[in-house]
Design a protein around this motif. Structure first.
Motif, mmCIF file in Angstrom:
data_model
loop_
_atom_site.group_PDB
_atom_site.id
_atom_site.type_symbol
_atom_site.label_atom_id
_atom_site.label_comp_id
_atom_site.label_asym_id
_atom_site.label_seq_id
_atom_site.Cartn_x
_atom_site.Cartn_y
_atom_site.Cartn_z
ATOM 1 N N LEU A 47 0.814 -1.276 -0.084
ATOM 2 C CA LEU A 47 -0.071 0.098 0.066
ATOM 3 C C LEU A 47 0.876 1.316 -0.033
ATOM 4 C CD1 LEU A 47 -2.656 1.195 0.200
ATOM 5 C CD2 LEU A 47 -2.672 1.218 2.487
ATOM 6 N N GLU A 48 1.840 1.172 0.791
ATOM 7 C CA GLU A 48 2.837 2.369 0.783
ATOM 8 C C GLU A 48 3.599 2.471 -0.601
ATOM 9 O OE1 GLU A 48 3.568 4.501 3.323
ATOM 10 O OE2 GLU A 48 1.753 3.653 4.260
ATOM 11 N N GLU A 49 3.820 1.503 -1.035
ATOM 12 C CA GLU A 49 4.442 1.399 -2.454
ATOM 13 C C GLU A 49 3.553 2.224 -3.464
ATOM 14 O OE1 GLU A 49 5.781 0.574 -6.615
ATOM 15 O OE2 GLU A 49 3.946 -0.102 -5.719
ATOM 16 N N THR A 50 2.212 1.883 -3.332
ATOM 17 C CA THR A 50 1.052 2.488 -4.223
ATOM 18 C C THR A 50 1.179 4.027 -4.199
ATOM 19 O OG1 THR A 50 -0.198 0.412 -4.296
ATOM 20 C CG2 THR A 50 -1.217 2.398 -4.867
ATOM 21 N N LYS A 51 1.204 4.371 -2.755
ATOM 22 C CA LYS A 51 0.984 5.586 -2.686
ATOM 23 C C LYS A 51 2.209 6.394 -3.064
ATOM 24 C CE LYS A 51 -1.626 5.278 1.712
ATOM 25 N NZ LYS A 51 -1.683 5.420 3.130
ATOM 26 N N ILE A 52 3.518 5.878 -3.084
ATOM 27 C CA ILE A 52 4.791 6.529 -3.540
ATOM 28 C C ILE A 52 4.827 6.556 -4.876
ATOM 29 C CG2 ILE A 52 7.260 6.008 -3.720
ATOM 30 C CD1 ILE A 52 7.034 4.777 -0.877
ATOM 31 N N ASP A 53 4.245 5.720 -5.581
ATOM 32 C CA ASP A 53 4.054 5.428 -7.132
ATOM 33 C C ASP A 53 3.093 6.512 -7.721
ATOM 34 O OD1 ASP A 53 4.143 4.122 -9.806
ATOM 35 O OD2 ASP A 53 2.226 4.166 -9.519
ATOM 36 N N ALA A 54 1.890 6.812 -6.835
ATOM 37 C CA ALA A 54 1.077 7.774 -7.154
ATOM 38 C C ALA A 54 1.689 9.250 -7.071
ATOM 39 C CB ALA A 54 -0.283 7.535 -6.260
ATOM 40 N N ALA A 55 2.398 9.475 -5.935
ATOM 41 C CA ALA A 55 2.927 10.724 -5.637
ATOM 42 C C ALA A 55 3.993 11.037 -6.789
ATOM 43 C CB ALA A 55 3.558 10.809 -4.286
#
Length: 91
Positions: A47-55
């Motif tokens: 989930l953190e990786e997904t947020k980093i990707d989106a940012a």
């Protein structure tokens, strides 16, 4: 990166089984509890990786000019912004 619940469960099983095979490793909880915790941690990291990707993608799309995904410039910016987000979050 999204993985299915079944794949996360399979990875958690592999983690628990591998830990159980290590002689120096003793479980304070039963193996199922260890497996569930491994799955929870894995899902949190994804989930953190997904947020980093989106940012990182948001920063690229907010540039003054359009930068097309797949170009060398986009790839360089993505890696830079992705790494900046990782550092910012302290991961």
């Amino acid at each position: 990166m999204r993985i299915s619940r079944d794949k996360a469960n399979k990875l958690a099983h592999v983690v628990a089984d591998t830990l159980a095979e290590i002689d120096e490793c003793d479980f304070l909880e039963d193996r199922n509890t260890v497996r569930q915790e491994a799955r929870r941690v894995l899902e949190k990291l994804l989930l953190e990786e997904t947020k980093i990707d989106a940012a990182a993608r948001l920063k690229i799309s907010s540039q003054q000019r359009i930068i097309l995904e797949g170009t060398q410039e986009w790839d360089i910016l993505y890696r830079k912004y992705y790494n900046d987000e990782v550092k910012r979050l302290g991961i």
